[in-house]
Design a protein around this motif. Structure first.
Motif, PDB file in Angstrom:
ATOM      1  N   ARG A 442       0.744  -1.144   0.030  1.00 25.11           N
ATOM      2  CA  ARG A 442      -0.022  -0.161   0.007  1.00 25.11           C
ATOM      3  C   ARG A 442       0.618   1.188   0.121  1.00 25.11           C
ATOM      4  O   ARG A 442       0.726   2.036  -0.624  1.00 25.11           O
ATOM      5  N   TRP A 455      -1.779  -1.034  -4.740  1.00 20.73           N
ATOM      6  CA  TRP A 455      -3.145  -1.040  -4.808  1.00 20.73           C
ATOM      7  C   TRP A 455      -3.551   0.345  -4.155  1.00 20.73           C
ATOM      8  O   TRP A 455      -2.452   0.878  -3.307  1.00 20.73           O
ATOM      9  N   PHE A 491     -13.954  -0.416  -1.655  1.00 25.19           N
ATOM     10  CA  PHE A 491     -13.607  -0.959   0.012  1.00 25.19           C
ATOM     11  C   PHE A 491     -14.566  -0.631   0.694  1.00 25.19           C
ATOM     12  O   PHE A 491     -15.196  -1.563   1.458  1.00 25.19           O
ATOM     13  N   HIS A 516     -12.233  -6.567  -3.419  1.00 26.32           N
ATOM     14  CA  HIS A 516     -12.004  -6.360  -2.055  1.00 26.32           C
ATOM     15  C   HIS A 516     -13.073  -5.613  -1.375  1.00 26.32           C
ATOM     16  O   HIS A 516     -13.331  -4.549  -2.118  1.00 26.32           O
TER      17      HIS A 516
END
Ligand code: GLC
Length: 756
Positions: A442, A455, A491, A516
């Motif tokens: 991240r 991501w 998310f 996700h």
């Protein structure tokens, strides 16, 4: 506050490859890395060691310059660096003397206490692109940004900073391009003439050197090539990581993971990867498995392998403070953690509660971290997801007195996540032997592409985030990150079925395709949105698998040249004003051949801009003339995707995972065009490093409309293709041309499509 501006040159010396100019305030060190890459380092501490997390190249050994009364001039075959002596000002020109970029005459490089700021002139038509994961428009002119890696939970459309630092931008004006990379890990600033009456732009950092690399190549693609030459390129990813990935915070037990994986196989929805988020661990202790819910990791991973699923597990940096926990005990004993200045270990709170933070800047700590992965690799984990590595601590305010070795947190914070992902990559690469690890992170800093995919963190289930997300992907691509994903579906929150379908369609054309969702969100697997939507989602995932030969070859290109997989139109159509318009700035090229127009969930038509040339709609072969805007149909079943005339796209039959052998037929699609084109096809075993020793299969495929033929060059490399036949599929040609099938022999293959 002390303020000073760089003043007159007092002395000029040369030390090996570097020109040294001293002023009363600083030393300016200039070196040449290549004909198009120049380093300028303006430092107030000339004797400190010269280190970089990002740069992997050295300057050229010889440097020559000319000196006149007023200036110093360094010439390369492509560039001219002109340094005015009094006061010291730096300017870059093309070899034939056209200005690319220069200091603002008045303020140039200046200091406010330790803060260093470089003021640069702007041209009336100048545009700026880049900076990686930054919100806002493609053209960053008029915006200002800060780099300070942050756990930006709940980030919104204008939140800055986010998780990553890529202090590299490209300027475009007067039909010219240049790039600038500020290699400084302190909190840094980029202001693209936001509030300066358009008089200048400025870059700066809280402390450290004004250490920048100037790129003078004359296309955006060449600048990316030079930037990734300087900071490294990605390796070939494991093929399975390009398949569909299913994630959730969290699948709560081994049984649930297996049930979801089996759910894909039962419904014949292709997929390759499933994830374990934090709940697989015992009390969130890194490198452990939950004793009840994941009691026998090897067994369940073997069951996953039996149905061709790879498992990726999450790791965070925070090591739980708990005696008897191996990583805690070892870390404390060996002094591996970040400290306060008095030597006490720093404690911050994250998922496990009170935690210490490994000092990933130390080689021995990276080694230790790397070997700890054996509790994951032994049972068979293949991918390693690095999260919370900005680093994050609840309330997001790690005190500035926290130290990593000799360095205080603010000096190196922006590189912490990169060093964690590096430790993960280096460690798991060793543990996996010849297999390629998949690492996802991240937080990141320039050069991250050498170790990991990224991501874009905790986005939200809204249409605005869908559009922003792909701009982030494209912008990350400009800064060397080809392997990028967003949380498909968003998310936070629950996407409407329409939004889920739309986002999944876009996922097909996103370098990393991962669904996700956060803990409280509804279940998000493809079959949770009703049978009709499931059918569309399935079809789009199948399309991803059909495109894998094209996609893998495009990743090969990224590994060779740094060219991103998802490309803003500003790369190929730099001087076309329309590509920067808000209406069209989200459009992108997926590889060299496909133009994709993201569409929000509630629209059923889309306004699309097609640049110069001819285009075909992928789904219908309808032909369009470029240089125009079109209102096109965009039902949920058909995201607008266009193929460039002359494109060559290798495809394959639908498989359920990349481990599936398939039918052995490459479908070679060619779209009619009036110019010759070519495509480099690349294949290897998709799994090991044998390609580094020649076990690859590479051939150039060319389309020659004048001679009405397609030529497939002889094979390079020792790998044997999984395709033993090639089927030619013609689009936009005379419809009397039949589909042709040829044997995939090693030698040159010539396919003539003439109608006699
Ligand atoms: C962070 C990550 C998210 C993950 C969650 C739990 O919010 O960004 O992807 O699911 O932590 O580990």
């Amino acid at each position: 506050m002390e303020f000073k501006i760089i003043s007159n040159t007092q002395s000029i010396n040369q030390h090996n490859d570097t020109l040294l100019l001293n002023t009363a305030e600083a030393q300016v060190q200039v070196s040449v890395y290549s004909s198009t890459v120049i380093r300028v380092n303006i430092t107030t501490q000339a004797n400190k060691p010269d280190t970089s997390f990002a740069v992997i190249r050295e300057p050229l050994p010889d440097l020559s310059y000319e000196e006149t009364l007023q200036e110093i001039v360094i010439n390369t075959t492509a560039l001219q660096v002109r340094i005015q002596k009094d006061p010291l000002r730096v300017a870059f020109y093309t070899a034939d003397g056209v200005l690319l970029s220069k200091d603002d005459d008045r303020f140039a490089t200046a200091w406010q206490d330790a803060k260093v700021i470089n003021h640069r002139s702007v041209q009336p038509d100048e545009k700026f692109i880049g900076l990686g994961e930054k919100v806002g428009n493609l053209n960053r002119r008029g915006s200002a940004y800060v780099n300070w890696n942050t756990d930006a939970a709940d980030y919104q459309l204008l939140t800055d900073p986010l998780y990553k630092t890529f202090p590299f931008y490209i300027g475009i004006h007067s039909g010219l391009t240049y790039g600038l990379f500020l290699d400084n890990t302190h909190r840094s600033y980029f202001d693209f003439a936001a509030s300066t009456d358009n008089q200048f732009m400025w870059i700066g950092a809280d402390a450290g050197d004004l250490n920048y690399y100037f790129f003078g190549a004359q296309t955006v693609a060449e600048i990316i090539k030079d930037y990734t030459w300087l900071t490294g390129r990605m390796e070939m990813p494991p093929l399975w990581s390009l398949g569909y990935q299913q994630c959730r915070w969290s699948y709560m037990s081994a049984d649930e993971v297996l049930e979801i994986a089996q759910g894909f196989r039962d419904r014949q929805i292709p997929a390759d990867v499933i994830y374990c988020d934090i709940d697989y661990m015992q009390d969130f202790k890194i490198f452990t498995w939950n004793k009840e819910t994941f009691a026998r990791p090897k067994d369940f991973i073997n069951q996953l392998k039996d149905i061709n699923f790879k498992l990726v597990t999450i790791v965070d940096p925070g090591i739980k403070v708990e005696q008897g926990y191996q990583q805690y005990d070892e870390g404390v004993e060996k002094g591996y953690f970040a400290t306060y200045p008095n030597g006490e270990n720093y404690v911050g709170e994250v998922w496990p509660g009170r935690c210490h933070y490994p000092d990933f800047f130390r080689e021995d700590v990276r080694e230790w971290w790397g070997t700890s992965f054996n509790t994951l690799t032994e049972p068979g984990v293949d991918g390693f997801w690095n999260d919370m590595n900005e680093p994050s601590a609840w309330n997001q305010n790690i005190p500035p007195i926290v130290k990593f070795g000799d360095q205080f947190m603010p000096e190196v914070r922006n590189a912490y996540g990169m060093q964690m992902a590096r430790a993960t990559y280096e460690g798991t690469r060793k543990l996996l032997g010849n297999k390629r690890p998949f690492v996802l992170t991240r937080a990141a800093y320039s050069g991250m592409q050498r170790y990991s995919a990224v991501w874009t963190g905790d986005n939200a289930a809204t249409d605005e985030h869908l559009l922003l997300g792909h701009r982030l992907v494209n912008s990350l691509g400009l800064t060397g990150m080809a392997f990028v994903g967003v949380d498909i579906g968003g998310f936070a929150g629950n996407p409407s079925p329409e939004l889920m379908v739309r986002w999944n369609s876009l996922g097909t054309y996103t370098p990393m395709f991962r669904n996700h969702a956060m803990k409280e969100a509804d279940m998000r697997e493809p079959w949770r949105f009703g049978p009709e939507n499931e059918a569309i989602i399935k079809k789009d995932i199948e399309q991803r698998y059909r495109l894998l030969p094209y996609l893998y070859s495009t990743f090969y290109e990224a590994s060779q040249t740094g060219m991103p997989v998802s490309r803003t139109l500003a790369i190929d159509y730099t001087y076309d004003k329309s590509v920067y318009f808000e209406d069209y700035q989200n459009q992108f090229m997926f590889g060299d051949a496909l133009l994709v127009a993201p569409v929000v969930s509630y629209a059923h038509t889309a306004k699309v801009y097609l640049p110069q040339g001819a285009w075909y709609r992928l789904s219908s072969d309808e032909r369009y003339t470029g240089g125009n805007t079109y209102e096109v149909d965009a039902p949920l079943t058909d995201l607008p995707v266009f193929v460039k005339a002359g494109a060559i796209i290798p495809m394959q039959n639908i498989v359920q995972s990349t481990a599936d052998a398939g039918d052995g037929v490459m479908q070679l699609h060619v779209w009619q065009g009036d110019k010759p084109t070519s495509f480099i096809y690349y294949e290897d075993d998709g799994n090991t490093y044998d390609y580094e020793h020649g076990a690859f299969y590479k051939r150039t495929i060319s389309f020659d409309p004048a001679n009405q033929e397609v030529t497939i060059c002889a094979v390079e490399g020792s790998f044997v293709s999984k395709y033993n036949k090639i089927t030619m599929v013609w689009h936009g040609f005379d419809n009397r041309i039949a589909i042709q099938e040829v044997d995939n022999v090693q030698d040159k293959i010539v396919i003539v499509y003439k109608i006699q």
